[in-house]
Write a protein that holds these residues in place. Structure first.
Motif, short mmCIF file in Angstrom:
data_model
loop_
_atom_site.label_atom_id
_atom_site.label_comp_id
_atom_site.label_asym_id
_atom_site.label_seq_id
_atom_site.Cartn_x
_atom_site.Cartn_y
_atom_site.Cartn_z
N PHE A 1 0.86 -1.24 -0.02
CA PHE A 1 0.09 -0.03 -0.09
C PHE A 1 0.96 1.12 0.12
O PHE A 1 0.36 2.44 0.26
CB PHE A 1 -1.10 -0.20 1.19
CG PHE A 1 -1.89 -1.31 1.09
CD1 PHE A 1 -3.05 -1.35 0.16
CD2 PHE A 1 -1.69 -2.20 2.02
CE1 PHE A 1 -3.81 -2.34 0.09
CE2 PHE A 1 -2.47 -3.36 1.97
CZ PHE A 1 -3.71 -3.52 1.02
N LYS A 2 2.09 1.10 -0.38
CA LYS A 2 2.92 2.29 -0.43
C LYS A 2 2.54 3.29 -1.59
O LYS A 2 1.56 3.09 -2.55
CB LYS A 2 4.19 1.97 -0.61
CG LYS A 2 4.68 1.37 -2.39
CD LYS A 2 5.96 0.67 -2.28
CE LYS A 2 6.00 -0.35 -3.41
NZ LYS A 2 5.29 -1.43 -3.25
N THR A 3 2.78 4.51 -1.46
CA THR A 3 2.45 5.61 -2.38
C THR A 3 3.49 5.95 -3.19
O THR A 3 3.35 6.53 -4.42
CB THR A 3 1.99 6.92 -1.35
OG1 THR A 3 3.01 7.20 -0.49
CG2 THR A 3 0.76 6.67 -0.46
N VAL A 4 4.80 5.86 -2.98
CA VAL A 4 5.97 5.95 -3.73
C VAL A 4 5.97 4.76 -4.62
O VAL A 4 6.31 3.69 -3.94
CB VAL A 4 7.13 6.35 -3.06
CG1 VAL A 4 8.19 6.59 -3.90
CG2 VAL A 4 7.13 7.53 -2.18
N ARG A 5 5.77 4.82 -5.95
CA ARG A 5 5.64 3.68 -6.49
C ARG A 5 6.56 3.74 -7.85
O ARG A 5 6.76 2.83 -8.57
CB ARG A 5 4.15 3.22 -7.12
CG ARG A 5 3.54 2.98 -6.00
CD ARG A 5 2.05 2.53 -6.34
NE ARG A 5 1.35 2.17 -5.40
CZ ARG A 5 1.39 0.79 -4.95
NH1 ARG A 5 1.99 -0.11 -5.48
NH2 ARG A 5 0.72 0.35 -3.95
N ALA A 6 7.07 4.79 -8.41
CA ALA A 6 7.88 4.98 -9.48
C ALA A 6 9.51 4.67 -9.55
O ALA A 6 10.18 5.00 -10.22
CB ALA A 6 7.79 6.37 -9.94
#
Length: 141
Positions: A107-112
């Protein structure tokens, strides 16, 4: 089915142990994607060799406990205590895999970042599967 679960878990844990020892002793392969990264690609932290070796030792102990439990080695410990240990380890792996931390977990928000892609494809699902596996093994006794 239990054998397949146990083999998969054992391979995942053994791979994690080997990589952490490798990095702890100075290995570089894969190290750049082993630590969470900020949006700009810089590491969130730089682990020391001692920290990596400590993680390797803890994972080794978990692997040993897992083998003892699965192989049903006769110890002077009650089976219920070992089962409780398996549940405790399961919770740790599930917490890691299902984390809502910005940089780690499904569920992390930093995905790139490179780490985030590996975390989404390998690390977090592996932790969730291992956690569920520990719960299944504990439940089956």
């Amino acid at each position: 089915m239990t054998l397949l679960i146990a083999l998969s878990m054992g391979m995942f844990l053994a791979a994690a142990v080997v990589f952490h020892f490798y990095w702890g002793f100075g290995g570089q392969y894969g190290r750049n994607v082993a630590v969470p990264q900020r949006e700009d690609g810089t590491p969130l932290f730089v682990p020391t060799a001692t920290a990596m070796l400590a993680v390797a030792v803890v994972l080794s102990l978990i692997l040993v406990a897992f083998v003892i439990y699965v192989m049903r080695f006769d110890l002077l410990l009650p089976r219920s205590l070992l089962r409780s240990g398996m549940v405790f380890i399961a919770v740790i792996f599930l917490a890691r895999g299902l984390s809502w931390h910005p940089y780690v977990g499904l569920f992390k928000t930093v995905r790139a970042t490179d780490f985030a892609r590996n975390d989404t494809l390998l690390y977090s699902p592996g932790c969730v599967a291992t956690g569920v596996g520990f719960l299944l093994l504990a439940w089956q006794g």
